[in-house]
Design a protein around this motif. Structure first.
Motif, PDB file in Angstrom:
ATOM      1  N   TYR A  68      52.253  42.149  37.115  1.00 39.24           N
ATOM      2  CA  TYR A  68      50.857  41.862  37.345  1.00 39.24           C
ATOM      3  C   TYR A  68      51.260  39.957  36.212  1.00 39.24           C
ATOM      4  O   TYR A  68      51.170  39.117  37.308  1.00 39.24           O
ATOM      5  CB  TYR A  68      50.137  42.058  36.400  1.00 39.24           C
ATOM      6  N   LEU A  83      44.664  34.255  39.399  1.00 39.96           N
ATOM      7  CA  LEU A  83      44.147  35.596  38.945  1.00 39.96           C
ATOM      8  C   LEU A  83      43.649  35.817  40.065  1.00 39.96           C
ATOM      9  O   LEU A  83      43.075  37.946  40.106  1.00 39.96           O
ATOM     10  CB  LEU A  83      42.380  34.880  38.233  1.00 39.96           C
ATOM     11  N   ALA A  84      43.461  35.068  40.956  1.00 45.53           N
ATOM     12  CA  ALA A  84      43.216  36.433  42.840  1.00 45.53           C
ATOM     13  C   ALA A  84      43.735  36.954  43.084  1.00 45.53           C
ATOM     14  O   ALA A  84      44.268  38.790  43.740  1.00 45.53           O
ATOM     15  CB  ALA A  84      42.361  35.158  43.299  1.00 45.53           C
ATOM     16  N   ALA A  87      44.716  40.288  40.932  1.00 47.31           N
ATOM     17  CA  ALA A  87      43.013  41.004  41.284  1.00 47.31           C
ATOM     18  C   ALA A  87      43.262  41.759  42.472  1.00 47.31           C
ATOM     19  O   ALA A  87      43.645  42.900  42.491  1.00 47.31           O
ATOM     20  CB  ALA A  87      42.122  39.708  41.044  1.00 47.31           C
ATOM     21  N   SER A  91      43.888  45.904  42.566  1.00 46.18           N
ATOM     22  CA  SER A  91      43.053  46.003  43.955  1.00 46.18           C
ATOM     23  C   SER A  91      43.847  47.312  45.075  1.00 46.18           C
ATOM     24  O   SER A  91      44.073  48.382  45.058  1.00 46.18           O
ATOM     25  CB  SER A  91      42.256  45.712  44.212  1.00 46.18           C
TER      26      SER A  91
END
Length: 146
Positions: A68, A83-84, A87, A91
């Protein structure tokens, strides 16, 4: 056929006093390393005790933390895009860790010298009660004689 296994506790360390590992050992444990024998009861509780599933999911997210950080700081662009990416990676890692949770927990138990069951302690007690109820009703019909 011996019945001593049903009445005597297993001497694998799972019922010893719980000794929590230090932070460095926990980090190595989160990445898959085995802990010393004095931590077996903690490992058993961590992988099969109450809240074992949320702990597994958080521990697996911790192990993906370097990825990350690499996605966020390693790519140029707007903060929203980075950030996307994080994310999306989180996920996918969540789905991956949820899909392979039973195998991962069994392997961690085996690495630490414990029985590689995928059942939580509560589910183990329920299965034992179901088996006892079945045997009370049906007796020893399925036993093989030699």
């Amino acid at each position: 056929m011996s019945t001593t296994g049903a009445t005597e506790p297993i001497a694998d360390g799972r019922h010893d006093p719980i000794h929590r590992p230090n932070p460095l050992r926990w980090i190595s444990y989160a990445y898959g390393a085995a802990l010393p024998a004095k931590n077996r009861s903690w490992v058993y509780n961590d992988l099969t005790g109450a809240f074992a599933v949320p702990r597994h999911l958080l521990r697996s997210q911790f192990s993906f933390l370097p990825i990350y950080l690499a996605f966020y700081f390693g790519f140029p662009g707007q903060v929203g895009i980075r950030l996307a990416m994080v994310a999306l990676a989180a996920s996918l890692a969540f789905i991956f860790s949820l899909s392979y949770m039973a195998q991962n927990r069994a392997r961690r138990l085996q690495k630490n010298g414990l029985d590689g069951t995928t059942l939580t302690q509560r589910r183990q007690r329920e299965a034992e009660a179901e088996r006892a109820a079945y045997e009370a009703i049906h007796g020893d019909r399925g036993a093989t004689t030699s």
